[in-house]
Design a protein around this motif. Sequence first.
Motif, PDB file in Angstrom:
ATOM      1  N   ALA A 142      -3.442   3.768  -2.839  1.00  0.00           N
ATOM      2  CA  ALA A 142      -2.605   3.676  -4.041  1.00  0.00           C
ATOM      3  C   ALA A 142      -1.128   3.520  -3.690  1.00  0.00           C
ATOM      4  N   ALA A 143      -0.744   4.015  -2.515  1.00  0.00           N
ATOM      5  CA  ALA A 143       0.660   3.905  -2.093  1.00  0.00           C
ATOM      6  C   ALA A 143       1.072   2.475  -1.790  1.00  0.00           C
ATOM      7  N   THR A 144       0.094   1.577  -1.687  1.00  0.00           N
ATOM      8  CA  THR A 144       0.398   0.174  -1.383  1.00  0.00           C
ATOM      9  C   THR A 144       0.438  -0.694  -2.641  1.00  0.00           C
ATOM     10  N   ASP A 145       0.541  -0.089  -3.808  1.00  0.00           N
ATOM     11  CA  ASP A 145       0.550  -0.842  -5.060  1.00  0.00           C
ATOM     12  C   ASP A 145       1.659  -1.903  -5.024  1.00  0.00           C
ATOM     13  N   PRO A 146       1.296  -3.187  -5.196  1.00  0.00           N
ATOM     14  CA  PRO A 146       2.287  -4.268  -5.072  1.00  0.00           C
ATOM     15  C   PRO A 146       3.290  -4.328  -6.225  1.00  0.00           C
ATOM     16  N   ARG A 147       3.092  -3.517  -7.252  1.00  0.00           N
ATOM     17  CA  ARG A 147       4.049  -3.509  -8.361  1.00  0.00           C
ATOM     18  C   ARG A 147       5.357  -2.810  -8.000  1.00  0.00           C
ATOM     19  N   PHE A 148       5.416  -2.192  -6.821  1.00  0.00           N
ATOM     20  CA  PHE A 148       6.592  -1.446  -6.397  1.00  0.00           C
ATOM     21  C   PHE A 148       7.248  -2.138  -5.198  1.00  0.00           C
ATOM     22  N   GLY A 149       8.578  -2.158  -5.195  1.00  0.00           N
ATOM     23  CA  GLY A 149       9.313  -2.750  -4.089  1.00  0.00           C
ATOM     24  C   GLY A 149       9.500  -1.760  -2.950  1.00  0.00           C
ATOM     25  N   ASP A 150      10.208  -2.209  -1.925  1.00  0.00           N
ATOM     26  CA  ASP A 150      10.458  -1.357  -0.760  1.00  0.00           C
ATOM     27  C   ASP A 150      11.329  -0.155  -1.104  1.00  0.00           C
ATOM     28  N   ASP A 151      12.129  -0.286  -2.152  1.00  0.00           N
ATOM     29  CA  ASP A 151      12.998   0.827  -2.553  1.00  0.00           C
ATOM     30  C   ASP A 151      12.284   1.822  -3.465  1.00  0.00           C
TER      31      ASP A 151
END
Length: 221
Positions: A142-151
Amino acid sequence: MQMLDKVFVSLLRYSCLGLYRGRQLMAISLLRRCARRGVRGFARDEDGNAMVEFAILAPMFFAAVLTVFDVGIMFGENVMLDTAAHDGARALRTGFIFENADEGDIAEQRRLFEEAACANIVLIDCADISYSVANYVDFQNAATDPRFGDDGRVIVNDDGSITNPAFSIGQGTEVIVLTMTTRYDYFTPFLGPLSGQSTAGFDNQNPAVLTSTLVFRNEPF
């Protein structure tokens, strides 16, 4: 006799000229004194001070009141967005949507989710909320969800909606990442950039993107 007349005329002429010049100097001196007294009196005159002070302080006062009002509305909408996220998450976590809609009927699943999420909110139009529901086998994935950026921030489009939103309610015991966003346009100038929001690409250069994210595990339904 003629000589005396000339002398008398000359004395009379010079005396009149001296009197004229004396009066001229007295008039100039009097004008100077009046001018000095006028300047000093104007400096000591306090009439109109309240109006001047109001004209200086009123814009700052009203700007502060407007800012407080604006930020209050923004926080209110943020609370409503959190409420929608929690209510929607409850419908997902307990299996309500899974049990009341066919597995392949995405439209019905969305309808049930939106009804649950928007049942108790005010201030925000449900149509203005963008959401994403993604399922994973565990919290690590779940931590790799692509909806979130590097920040760590949600990646949004120009209108504040989520980029590439997903909708998958998952199975029992699976991990769900639920994200909601909505756009709030400040009406106080410059408040958006001061809040740390990016204004790139927005038609209104004074926006804020409100977000609410929940990560949870479904119950074993």
